[in-house]
Design a protein around this motif. Structure first.
Motif: not given
Length: 360
Positions: A27-29, A108, A110, A204-205, A208
């Motif tokens: 994922g991405h933060s 999304d 993220t 979700a974060q 990451a």
């Protein structure tokens, strides 16, 4: 038969695809790190993350005053404000809130911004009312952690208390810290900052952030165990209809994917080539067949009671045991190497894995 000649071995595994999926699964933060000039934002970022995002990353302009810094295949982006001066607080505040709102509406999750580190240097006579108002307003749209940087007077809590009293929103966290040892005062507070930040992030974060930070190895390990659990479930399903030992190559993509997932979760800057090196170096030499039977034969040695099994079927329970042993051994090796700040080249990691297996 060598690796290149073996069409039924690792040659059939798409290592590049597996590694890419492992990185994407993190994922991405995105974190806002802001404050006045000279408060130590870059020092803080470099102290927390395994890469110097703010210094080496690509700065993408959002507005004239706001930039987003990111690195390719790195799960963290940093949003920073340029020229945060008192007379422009209202303007920049509105721009930040607009950006946070825009991202919040993105389907999304993220892409969302959920945490802001607002940096204030310790020792100011007082915080300007405009800055307090800025922090309180910003906290209505994003979780805010006020970071009191360069807090070298460890036993002085007056400044800390004054800041807490000025912030009228109870959900704003305040942390005092020193990002790097100076004036004989060792760095402190970073672990607490990482812990609180991780607790404020949505699921979700979290993965990451855990992968990108370098302060709390235990957070990485916790997420790595989840990777193993997922791989074990897949291996168990594959073995639900017993796998002929000679066809055990069906387990290998699951286990390679697990190694890739653990590597990414632990924040290692490896590649698809690393995975191939790890498997080849750990389970055999350059002249090993590396077919399914050869690989699983090596894995069997990890399981007490199996010894050097040479035939038969692999059940779901056996597949789960093999996968668990491999994953947990790998986590243990990486934990030790990260704790000791050891060189993390593919060759060194593979060597450590061989030593771990020899002990077992």
């Amino acid at each position: 038969m060598n690796i290149q000649d073996n069409t039924n071995g690792l040659q059939s595994i798409d290592f590049k695809k597996i590694w890419k999926e492992a990185v994407l699964n993190l994922g991405h933060s995105t974190i806002i790190v802001t404050g006045k000039t000279g408060v130590g934002k870059s020092t803080l970022i470099n102290a927390v993350f395994s890469k110097d995002v703010a210094e080496t990353g690509v700065g993408k302009p959002i507005t004239n005053e706001i930039k987003e810094y990111s690195l390719e295949d790195f799960p963290i982006s940093i949003i920073d404000t340029i020229g945060l001066e008192l007379k422009r607080f209202e303007e920049i505040k509105n721009q930040l809130i607009d950006e946070i709102t825009r991202r919040r509406n993105d389907p999304d999750p993220t892409k969302h911004v959920n945490v802001c580190w607002y940096c204030i240097t310790y020792g100011l006579p007082r915080i300007e009312p405009a800055e307090i108002a800025f922090i309180n307003e910003l906290s209505k749209f994003v979780k805010v952690i006020v970071v009191l940087t360069q807090y070298y007077a460890v036993n002085d809590d007056n400044f800390y208390s004054n800041v807490e009293n000025d912030l009228y929103r109870n959900d704003i966290k305040v942390i005092k810290l020193v990002a790097q040892t100076k004036y004989g005062i060792p760095a402190y507070g970073l672990d607490k900052l990482v812990e609180i930040t991780e607790s404020l992030l949505p699921e979700a974060q979290k993965k990451a952030f855990a992968a990108a930070q370098k302060i709390r190895i235990d957070l990485k390990i916790k997420k790595a165990h989840l990777v193993v659990a997922g791989a074990v479930a897949s291996a168990t399903a594959a073995g639900a209809v017993p796998i002929p030992f000679s066809d055990a190559i069906v387990l290998v993509p699951i286990q390679v994917g697990m190694l890739a997932g653990i590597s990414a979760t632990m924040g290692l800057d490896f590649s698809d080539g690393f995975l191939k090196t790890l498997i080849a170096s750990t389970l055999g030499t350059s002249t090993a067949t590396l077919a399914g039977k050869a690989i699983v034969s090596g894995l069997f040695k990890l399981i007490p009671g199996f010894g050097s099994v040479v035939g038969g079927l692999i059940s779901g329970a056996t597949a789960a045991s093999l996968t668990t042993a491999l994953g947990e051994a790998y986590i243990k090796v990486l934990e030790k190497m990260l704790t000791n700040n050891s060189e993390m080249s593919p060759e060194k990691v593979a060597e450590a894995m061989r030593e771990e297996w020899t002990k077992k």
